[in-house]
Design a protein around this motif. Sequence first.
Motif, mmCIF file in Angstrom:
data_model
loop_
_atom_site.group_PDB
_atom_site.id
_atom_site.type_symbol
_atom_site.label_atom_id
_atom_site.label_comp_id
_atom_site.label_asym_id
_atom_site.label_seq_id
_atom_site.Cartn_x
_atom_site.Cartn_y
_atom_site.Cartn_z
ATOM 1 N N LEU A 248 2.849 17.397 -9.403
ATOM 2 C CA LEU A 248 3.258 16.009 -9.177
ATOM 3 C C LEU A 248 3.368 15.717 -7.682
ATOM 4 O O LEU A 248 2.855 14.707 -7.198
ATOM 5 N N ARG A 249 4.007 16.616 -6.959
ATOM 6 C CA ARG A 249 4.136 16.426 -5.505
ATOM 7 C C ARG A 249 2.772 16.377 -4.838
ATOM 8 O O ARG A 249 2.501 15.526 -3.986
ATOM 9 N N ALA A 250 1.881 17.270 -5.227
ATOM 10 C CA ALA A 250 0.540 17.283 -4.652
ATOM 11 C C ALA A 250 -0.192 15.976 -4.967
ATOM 12 O O ALA A 250 -0.861 15.404 -4.105
ATOM 13 N N GLY A 251 -0.060 15.498 -6.197
ATOM 14 C CA GLY A 251 -0.694 14.238 -6.574
ATOM 15 C C GLY A 251 -0.144 13.055 -5.798
ATOM 16 O O GLY A 251 -0.894 12.201 -5.320
ATOM 17 N N VAL A 252 1.165 13.001 -5.668
ATOM 18 C CA VAL A 252 1.795 11.912 -4.908
ATOM 19 C C VAL A 252 1.342 11.954 -3.456
ATOM 20 O O VAL A 252 1.012 10.913 -2.864
ATOM 21 N N ASN A 253 1.313 13.136 -2.866
ATOM 22 C CA ASN A 253 0.854 13.262 -1.473
ATOM 23 C C ASN A 253 -0.595 12.803 -1.328
ATOM 24 O O ASN A 253 -0.932 12.054 -0.406
ATOM 25 N N SER A 254 -1.456 13.245 -2.234
ATOM 26 C CA SER A 254 -2.871 12.870 -2.168
ATOM 27 C C SER A 254 -3.050 11.360 -2.301
ATOM 28 O O SER A 254 -3.771 10.739 -1.516
ATOM 29 N N TRP A 255 -2.415 10.774 -3.297
ATOM 30 C CA TRP A 255 -2.574 9.332 -3.520
ATOM 31 C C TRP A 255 -1.935 8.507 -2.411
ATOM 32 O O TRP A 255 -2.465 7.458 -2.041
ATOM 33 N N SER A 256 -0.835 8.980 -1.847
ATOM 34 C CA SER A 256 -0.224 8.265 -0.714
ATOM 35 C C SER A 256 -1.171 8.238 0.478
ATOM 36 O O SER A 256 -1.317 7.210 1.146
ATOM 37 N N ARG A 257 -1.830 9.370 0.733
ATOM 38 C CA ARG A 257 -2.807 9.424 1.835
ATOM 39 C C ARG A 257 -3.997 8.512 1.553
ATOM 40 O O ARG A 257 -4.482 7.812 2.448
ATOM 41 N N LEU A 258 -4.477 8.505 0.312
ATOM 42 C CA LEU A 258 -5.607 7.644 -0.042
ATOM 43 C C LEU A 258 -5.249 6.168 0.130
ATOM 44 O O LEU A 258 -6.065 5.376 0.607
ATOM 45 N N VAL A 259 -4.044 5.798 -0.258
ATOM 46 C CA VAL A 259 -3.605 4.406 -0.083
ATOM 47 C C VAL A 259 -3.551 4.068 1.404
ATOM 48 O O VAL A 259 -4.013 3.000 1.820
ATOM 49 N N ALA A 260 -3.016 4.967 2.214
ATOM 50 C CA ALA A 260 -2.937 4.717 3.657
ATOM 51 C C ALA A 260 -4.321 4.501 4.261
ATOM 52 O O ALA A 260 -4.527 3.609 5.084
ATOM 53 N N VAL A 261 -5.288 5.309 3.844
ATOM 54 C CA VAL A 261 -6.659 5.156 4.342
ATOM 55 C C VAL A 261 -7.239 3.821 3.872
ATOM 56 O O VAL A 261 -7.849 3.087 4.651
ATOM 57 N N ALA A 262 -7.041 3.489 2.610
ATOM 58 C CA ALA A 262 -7.556 2.219 2.070
ATOM 59 C C ALA A 262 -6.934 1.034 2.809
ATOM 60 O O ALA A 262 -7.605 0.045 3.081
ATOM 61 N N GLU A 263 -5.662 1.132 3.153
ATOM 62 C CA GLU A 263 -5.009 0.054 3.908
ATOM 63 C C GLU A 263 -5.611 -0.091 5.304
ATOM 64 O O GLU A 263 -5.869 -1.208 5.757
ATOM 65 N N ARG A 264 -5.837 1.038 5.967
ATOM 66 C CA ARG A 264 -6.428 0.971 7.321
ATOM 67 C C ARG A 264 -7.827 0.400 7.290
ATOM 68 O O ARG A 264 -8.194 -0.434 8.115
ATOM 69 N N VAL A 265 -8.635 0.882 6.356
ATOM 70 C CA VAL A 265 -10.013 0.415 6.258
ATOM 71 C C VAL A 265 -10.043 -1.067 5.862
ATOM 72 O O VAL A 265 -10.783 -1.863 6.422
ATOM 73 N N GLY A 266 -9.199 -1.439 4.905
ATOM 74 C CA GLY A 266 -9.144 -2.823 4.439
ATOM 75 C C GLY A 266 -8.619 -3.784 5.479
ATOM 76 O O GLY A 266 -8.911 -4.974 5.444
ATOM 77 N N ALA A 267 -7.846 -3.289 6.439
ATOM 78 C CA ALA A 267 -7.277 -4.154 7.472
ATOM 79 C C ALA A 267 -8.361 -4.678 8.409
ATOM 80 O O ALA A 267 -8.149 -5.678 9.096
ATOM 81 N N GLY A 268 -9.511 -4.031 8.424
ATOM 82 C CA GLY A 268 -10.597 -4.464 9.293
ATOM 83 C C GLY A 268 -11.092 -5.876 8.948
ATOM 84 O O GLY A 268 -11.608 -6.578 9.803
ATOM 85 N N GLY A 269 -10.885 -6.305 7.702
ATOM 86 C CA GLY A 269 -11.335 -7.631 7.292
ATOM 87 C C GLY A 269 -10.282 -8.713 7.442
ATOM 88 O O GLY A 269 -10.522 -9.878 7.174
ATOM 89 N N ASP A 270 -9.050 -8.319 7.854
ATOM 90 C CA ASP A 270 -7.969 -9.308 7.999
ATOM 91 C C ASP A 270 -8.084 -10.089 9.281
ATOM 92 O O ASP A 270 -8.597 -9.723 10.245
#
Length: 85
Positions: free
Chosen positions: A63-85
Motif C-alpha cells: 500500500l505504501r509503495a502504491g501510494v508513493n508511486s501514484w503520488s509521484r505520478l500525480v505530481a508529474v501529471a500536474e507539472r506537465v499539465g501546467a504547461g497549458g495553463d
Amino acid sequence: MTATRAHETVLSFTYPSERRARVVADALGPEVGEIDDARSDATVDRDGNAVRVRVLADDLVALRAGVNSWSRLVAVAERVGAGGD
C-alpha cells in the motif's frame, strides 16, 4: 482489479478548474493497470474538478509503495499539465 484486497486508501486532488482535473486524470489513465503488481492495484476517476486515485493492496508495504508511486505520478501529471495553463 481485485476487490478483496486487505488495505485501501483514496488520494483526492482538487483543482481550480474541471479542465485542469481532466488533463491530470487523462495523463494518469494510461498508467492504470500498467504499474499494478501481484500485491496492489489502483483506479483513477474524475468528478468535476476532483481527481481520485484509489489504491488497494494486500499488505501495508505494498500500500505504501502504491501510494508513493501514484503520488509521484500525480505530481508529474500536474507539472506537465501546467504547461497549458
